[in-house]
Design a protein around this motif. Structure first.
Motif, PDB file in Angstrom:
ATOM      1  N   ALA A 107       0.826  -1.208   0.000  1.00 35.68           N
ATOM      2  CA  ALA A 107       0.000   0.000   0.000  1.00 35.68           C
ATOM      3  C   ALA A 107       0.858   1.255   0.000  1.00 35.68           C
ATOM      4  CB  ALA A 107      -0.933  -0.001   1.201  1.00 35.68           C
ATOM      5  N   ASP A 108       1.962   1.220   0.726  1.00 42.45           N
ATOM      6  CA  ASP A 108       2.783   2.420   0.877  1.00 42.45           C
ATOM      7  C   ASP A 108       3.425   2.856  -0.434  1.00 42.45           C
ATOM      8  OD1 ASP A 108       2.157   2.421   3.539  1.00 42.45           O
ATOM      9  OD2 ASP A 108       4.084   1.646   4.233  1.00 42.45           O
ATOM     10  N   TYR A 109       4.117   1.930  -1.120  1.00 39.96           N
ATOM     11  CA  TYR A 109       4.897   2.390  -2.274  1.00 39.96           C
ATOM     12  C   TYR A 109       4.926   1.438  -3.466  1.00 39.96           C
ATOM     13  CZ  TYR A 109       8.582  -0.542  -0.171  1.00 39.96           C
ATOM     14  OH  TYR A 109       9.298  -1.582   0.384  1.00 39.96           O
ATOM     15  N   ASP A 110       4.085   0.411  -3.496  1.00 37.52           N
ATOM     16  CA  ASP A 110       4.142  -0.529  -4.602  1.00 37.52           C
ATOM     17  C   ASP A 110       2.827  -0.664  -5.377  1.00 37.52           C
ATOM     18  OD1 ASP A 110       5.682  -2.376  -6.150  1.00 37.52           O
ATOM     19  OD2 ASP A 110       4.654  -4.027  -5.169  1.00 37.52           O
ATOM     20  N   LYS A 111       1.697  -0.437  -4.759  1.00 38.18           N
ATOM     21  CA  LYS A 111       0.407  -0.588  -5.421  1.00 38.18           C
ATOM     22  C   LYS A 111       0.328   0.342  -6.634  1.00 38.18           C
ATOM     23  CE  LYS A 111      -4.540   0.323  -4.632  1.00 38.18           C
ATOM     24  NZ  LYS A 111      -5.064  -0.818  -5.425  1.00 38.18           N
ATOM     25  N   ALA A 112      -0.018  -0.220  -7.782  1.00 40.79           N
ATOM     26  CA  ALA A 112      -0.091   0.573  -9.021  1.00 40.79           C
ATOM     27  C   ALA A 112      -1.493   1.122  -9.217  1.00 40.79           C
ATOM     28  CB  ALA A 112       0.310  -0.285 -10.210  1.00 40.79           C
ATOM     29  N   TYR A 113      -1.586   2.418  -9.437  1.00 40.36           N
ATOM     30  CA  TYR A 113      -2.864   3.069  -9.711  1.00 40.36           C
ATOM     31  C   TYR A 113      -3.001   3.314 -11.206  1.00 40.36           C
ATOM     32  CZ  TYR A 113      -4.109   3.852  -4.855  1.00 40.36           C
ATOM     33  OH  TYR A 113      -4.484   3.656  -3.554  1.00 40.36           O
ATOM     34  N   ASP A 114      -4.195   3.013 -11.728  1.00 41.88           N
ATOM     35  CA  ASP A 114      -4.467   3.355 -13.120  1.00 41.88           C
ATOM     36  C   ASP A 114      -4.831   4.838 -13.203  1.00 41.88           C
ATOM     37  OD1 ASP A 114      -7.103   3.567 -12.229  1.00 41.88           O
ATOM     38  OD2 ASP A 114      -7.753   1.685 -13.161  1.00 41.88           O
ATOM     39  N   ALA A 115      -5.060   5.310 -14.414  1.00 41.34           N
ATOM     40  CA  ALA A 115      -5.336   6.733 -14.599  1.00 41.34           C
ATOM     41  C   ALA A 115      -6.575   7.181 -13.843  1.00 41.34           C
ATOM     42  CB  ALA A 115      -5.483   7.042 -16.093  1.00 41.34           C
ATOM     43  N   ALA A 116      -7.611   6.334 -13.839  1.00 43.35           N
ATOM     44  CA  ALA A 116      -8.864   6.709 -13.179  1.00 43.35           C
ATOM     45  C   ALA A 116      -8.703   6.840 -11.673  1.00 43.35           C
ATOM     46  CB  ALA A 116      -9.951   5.685 -13.505  1.00 43.35           C
ATOM     47  N   GLY A 117      -7.807   6.065 -11.104  1.00 50.24           N
ATOM     48  CA  GLY A 117      -7.642   6.088  -9.653  1.00 50.24           C
ATOM     49  C   GLY A 117      -6.560   7.018  -9.162  1.00 50.24           C
TER      50      GLY A 117
END
Length: 420
Positions: A107-117
């Protein structure tokens, strides 16, 4: 005080959180050297006046909120909260082995967010070394709000057991925390450190016997290492009772090293006392029949000020959630119960955004609200009661307001908008 929702590992697991405790101790030399200081706190490194009494609005953001709660950094922006905040406390980093440590690497630095998020509408990349997760989203949020500062909070109810070991070598602990907070991958994200030790020389989830001076020495070491251009703050007990948790520690002595304290003026009462009596969990003042004297906001603030903590270094705490019982027969506080009321994530507790519809407030006492719905009884703050608490904050000359936590508010930031 009893366990709060913000730090229960069981809640993490229920939300499907990935918990890691990867240690980071290097990279301390990646930032400018810090001077040993014994002053009264940060001088701030931009045009924002962090010492101006009354203006601070500090909101906690939880790293586990991105799971079951589906609350992300982007929600801080879309709710309008980012424009109201002066500071975000990012919760939590772990304290283990005498060091500061990552709480949830994914959650801190690895989770990838798509453009919408994503805060800025741009998807994260998988480039080598690219920062992702909450840290990158916070970086983007700060670009939209240049005056906004982010402070990394360590400890909390579940991870406070590690402070006893940390207090045995405060300098080494401070070194590890500086190395982690100022890691070059995210050094620009964080403007300082917040310590949430529950509770120094007293009992929380575990009992600490580090001594009355341990907290002061720990905060002094952090100030020495982080210097005056970083914020050093602490969430502290609000137990204003005679011989209570405030008395167990030299909070006045430690105040010279912090920019401000966040006295946790909520969770005074709750369904851990399954049979009651029902009582508001965040009373501003005392009232006839209160279950325990000294368990009020005013008692805590008055006591801390009487010990010598400056008013400008005390923030008023607000809970963006309620606590409740079931099996209750009377509307007024003081009723008996059979156990905790049903909650969305945990029995006995629920967010304001849920309670305002599920069980609308129909009474007030001691500057906060309560509600009786069927056999359930809840207490929580509303925009109206928060306004009253803001008037108290201004009368007392307090440094501002903080709250636990952002995901409990409505999608349009109803509660944070009531904080002036």
């Amino acid at each position: 005080m009893p366990a709060r929702p913000r730090t229960l590992l069981a809640a993490f697991a229920a939300a499907g959180a990935l918990i890691t405790t990867t240690l980071f101790t290097g990279a301390a030399n990646a930032s400018p050297a810090t001077a040993t200081v014994t002053g009264t706190g940060s001088t701030a490194d931009d045009t924002t006046d962090d010492t101006a009494a009354g203006r601070k609005v500090v909101g906690y953001f939880t790293n586990w909120g991105v799971y079951g709660r589906n609350y992300h950094v982007k929600n801080i922006e879309t709710s309008g909260s980012a424009a109201k905040l002066t500071h975000i406390n990012y919760a939590f980093g772990n304290v283990t082995g005498g060091k500061c440590a990552i709480g949830d690497a994914y959650a801190d630095y690895d989770k990838a967010y798509d453009a919408a998020g994503s805060v800025d509408g741009k998807a994260d990349t998988w480039d080598d070394g690219a920062l992702r997760g909450n840290f990158n989203q916070l970086r983007k949020l700060k670009k939209l709000h240049p005056g906004l500062k982010v402070v990394w909070s360590f400890g909390g109810w579940t991870w406070s057991g590690g402070f006893g070991e940390a207090a045995r070598n405060p300098a080494a602990f401070a070194e590890s925390c500086y190395g982690l907070v100022k890691d070059p991958r995210w050094a620009d994200v964080f403007d300082g450190i917040d310590i949430d030790w529950e509770y120094p020389n007293a009992c929380g989830l575990t009992c600490d016997t580090s001594g009355r001076e341990a907290f002061t020495k720990l905060m002094a070491a952090l100030r020495s290492k982080f210097g005056t251009r970083n914020l050093v703050t602490a969430a502290i007990t609000a137990d204003g009772s005679d011989g209570g948790k405030i008395d167990a520690t030299d909070y006045a002595g430690a105040a010279r090293y912090v920019d401000w304290y966040n006295p946790m003026t909520y969770d005074f009462f709750g369904a851990w006392d399954a049979k009651g009596p029902t009582a508001p969990h965040s009373p501003l003042t005392s009232y006839a029949g209160i279950p325990k004297p000294g368990f009020t906001t005013d008692a805590a603030i008055t006591k801390l000020r009487s010990l010598g903590v400056p008013s400008s270094k005390l923030l008023l705490g607000i809970g963006f959630y309620g606590r409740g019982w079931t099996g209750v027969n009377q509307s007024a506080p003081g009723g008996t119960a059979t156990g905790p009321a049903k909650g969305t994530y945990e029995d006995g507790i629920d967010d304001y955004k849920v309670l305002k519809t599920k069980c609308p407030a129909n009474g007030t006492i001691a500057g906060t609200a309560y509600a009786k719905c069927g056999s359930d009884w809840w207490s929580y703050d509303t925009p109206s009661t928060i306004a009253g608490k803001m008037a108290y904050k201004n009368r007392q000359g307090l440094g501002g307001t903080f709250f636990w936590e952002l995901s409990g508010d409505t999608a349009d930031g109803e509660l944070i908008k009531s904080i002036s």
